[in-house]
Design an enzyme around this catalytic site. Structure first.
Site, PDB file in Angstrom:
ATOM      1  N   ASP A  42      -6.014  -5.401  -0.191  1.00 52.88           N
ATOM      2  CA  ASP A  42      -5.068  -5.820  -1.230  1.00 52.88           C
ATOM      3  C   ASP A  42      -3.986  -4.765  -1.460  1.00 52.88           C
ATOM      4  O   ASP A  42      -3.765  -4.318  -2.584  1.00 52.88           O
ATOM      5  CB  ASP A  42      -5.801  -6.134  -2.542  1.00 52.88           C
TER       6      ASP A  42
ATOM      7  N   SER B 218      -1.325  -4.325 -12.075  1.00 56.15           N
ATOM      8  CA  SER B 218      -1.703  -4.369 -10.659  1.00 56.15           C
ATOM      9  C   SER B 218      -0.691  -3.647  -9.785  1.00 56.15           C
ATOM     10  O   SER B 218       0.514  -3.852  -9.896  1.00 56.15           O
ATOM     11  CB  SER B 218      -1.799  -5.821 -10.183  1.00 56.15           C
TER      12      SER B 218
ATOM     13  N   HIS C 162      -1.449  -8.849  -3.709  1.00 60.35           N
ATOM     14  CA  HIS C 162      -1.412 -10.052  -4.536  1.00 60.35           C
ATOM     15  C   HIS C 162      -0.260 -10.045  -5.531  1.00 60.35           C
ATOM     16  O   HIS C 162       0.056 -11.077  -6.126  1.00 60.35           O
ATOM     17  CB  HIS C 162      -2.762 -10.273  -5.244  1.00 60.35           C
TER      18      HIS C 162
END
Length: 507
Positions: A165, A241, A135
């Site tokens: 992910d 992230s 993402h």
């Protein structure tokens, strides 16, 4: 650059002197009392951070697309998903033509929108292999990896996987600036309470270190079919992230992916993809550019205590109850049936239904495995050669829907039942291939209502025996009562033929 406000005066500043006096008095008074010993963390994490920080990188991903009404450029998360509120990446969006505002209009203006996201990543191979979250890069057409010293390297995508992910990138190192890589550790050895550090790019600030512990393992935050997160209280914020979560040996045991936060910032609940889940995916992305997951071809549901009792499962609720078998899947040809409870797959115990998709997916395509099932109280082993899970083949759970009361005839278990007629098939849009006894009303105060049985659904089996009339249902229920059974297991079909098991108490 973010503005930094000066700290306000402490509201209790005038009480500090008296507080220190009281604290000193308490210390003196308690000096003769033995104090409990508390676990002590590492005195400093500086050496560890210095050892690994050259391998941690910032990721800048930009997407430029032609603007259309309703078109949002850049990495997107599906609206309404847990990640929409759970973890929004640090975005910087700009309008205009390619980011440069120009005055005046051409004869055929082509408006463009540019979206940029800032995230984190880490180098796992000094040849230029970088790992981050899927993402973070989304559908970006310009990705740059920014090293610890500010060096920028253009990256290409080797492969990415939305289910876990993860994304794997490649950069070309220079002779003047060789890359430093960090190894993976074994996340399965981590325990709740073990120390960890996170390094990443929160809010675009770059190279930030935070420390904490593993708070829990095996977290399911319902973001996908293979959730198995490490939870940590190390501060993780927007921009972290894709960054690494290290153990005290400088090994990556997790990839920071999400936070649970009502404020948008860290509240001490962060989630990382464990290395045990990430490494096989990364290896396949590097080798194939895609992930090739095993496929069994079953639809499953949880086993609760009532269902376990009705099925005669020894040891209580466990395993994955097969609620549907794909006609073209490996399970069908291997003899698995609706009503089987899968308790072990390829030597690995299946403690809950959520375990099975993850175990199957991590098993190589084409491998022959033993599947241990419980059928009508008896345990047996089936040999299955796994197929390959395609994107459209998603692990499914039985659908649960709300009941809507309606008038009908015969009653059992809080249900009004009727034989399947052409009129009822038309009324409830029941497919021709669905056979059994149709539910026409549900007592809202019954256990059946609590289990979300609804009018228009069809009772196919009672106590693992097929039923065709309402009388078959009542007879089977009475027989189970006489056998002193505490619950009855129903196989319930939707109008389209999807089935699920429902256990209802006989008290």
């Amino acid at each position: 650059m973010y503005p930094v406000a000066s700290a306000p005066a402490h509201p209790f500043a005038r009480f500090r002197r008296s507080a220190r006096t009281v604290a000193a008095a308490i210390l003196i008074a308690s000096s003769s009392v033995a104090m409990p010993a508390y676990a002590k963390g590492p005195e400093s994490l500086a050496d560890l951070a210095e050892k690994v920080d050259d391998a941690v990188v910032n990721i800048s991903a930009s997407t430029t697309v032609e603007a259309r009404p309703g078109n949002r450029a850049g990495p997107q998360l599906p609206p309404g998903t847990p990640f929409e509120d759970l973890f929004e990446e640090f975005f910087n969006k700009r309008g205009g033509r390619g980011g440069n505002e120009q005055r005046g209009e051409s004869e055929n203006p082509r408006q463009q929108r540019k979206s940029s996201s800032l995230g984190s990543g880490f180098i796992i191979d000094a040849s230029g292999i970088v790992v981050t979250n899927n993402h973070v890069i989304g559908d970006a057409n310009d990705i740059q990896v920014i090293l610890h010293d500010g060096t920028k390297l253009k990256a290409e995508i080797i492969g990415k996987d939305s289910k876990i992910d993860l994304a794997v990138l490649r950069v070309k190192p220079t002779a003047e600036r060789p890359l430093k890589a960090v190894p993976f550790g074994d996340s399965d050895k981590m325990r709740a309470g073990d120390w960890v550090i996170a390094i990443g790019n929160p809010f675009g600030l770059g190279g930030s270190v935070s420390a904490g512990i593993v708070s829990a393992r095996g977290r399911n935050i319902e973001s996908g079919p293979y959730d198995n997160y490490l939870q940590t209280d190390a501060a993780i914020n927007k921009g972290n992230s894709g960054g690494p979560l290290f153990n005290m040996d400088g090994e990556v045991i997790g990839i920071n992916t999400a936070i649970l936060s009502p404020t948008g910032g860290s509240v001490g609940i962060g989630f990382a993809v464990p290395s045990s889940s990430a490494k096989p995916v990364i290896d396949q992305l590097r080798e194939f550019g895609e992930v090739r997951r095993g496929w069994l071809g079953v639809r499953i549901q949880n086993v609760d205590d009532a269902t376990a009792e009705a099925l005669g499962l020894k040891g209580g609720a466990k395993g994955a109850l097969v609620a549907g078998v794909d006609e073209k899947g490996p399970a069908k040809t291997s003899g698995l049936e609706v009503g089987d409870v899968i308790v072990k797959f390829n030597g690995t115990p299946v403690k809950a239904s959520s375990d099975l998709p993850r175990i199957v997916a991590s098993t190589p395509v084409g491998q022959k495995v033993d599947v241990v099932v419980v059928r009508k109280g008896e345990e047996s082993t089936k040999s299955v050669t796994l197929g390959r899970l395609e994107d459209s083949d998603k692990p499914q759970l039985a659908n649960l829907r709300q009941p809507e009361p309606e008038n009908a005839t015969r009653q059992a278990l809080g249900l009004n039942l009727s034989g399947l007629t052409d009129e009822l098939r038309r009324k409830y849009n029941i497919k021709d291939g669905v056979k059994g006894v149709v539910v026409t009303r549900v007592d809202p105060n019954s256990t059946a209502a609590d289990k979300r049985i609804q009018p228009g659904e069809v009772i196919v089996e009672v106590g693992q025996e097929a039923v065709n009339t309402p009388a078959d249902v009542t007879k089977r229920v009475e027989a189970l009562r006489k056998d002193a059974r505490k619950s009855v297991l129903l196989l319930v079909a939707s109008a389209t033929g999807d089935v699920r098991f429902v256990a209802i108490g006989l008290d």
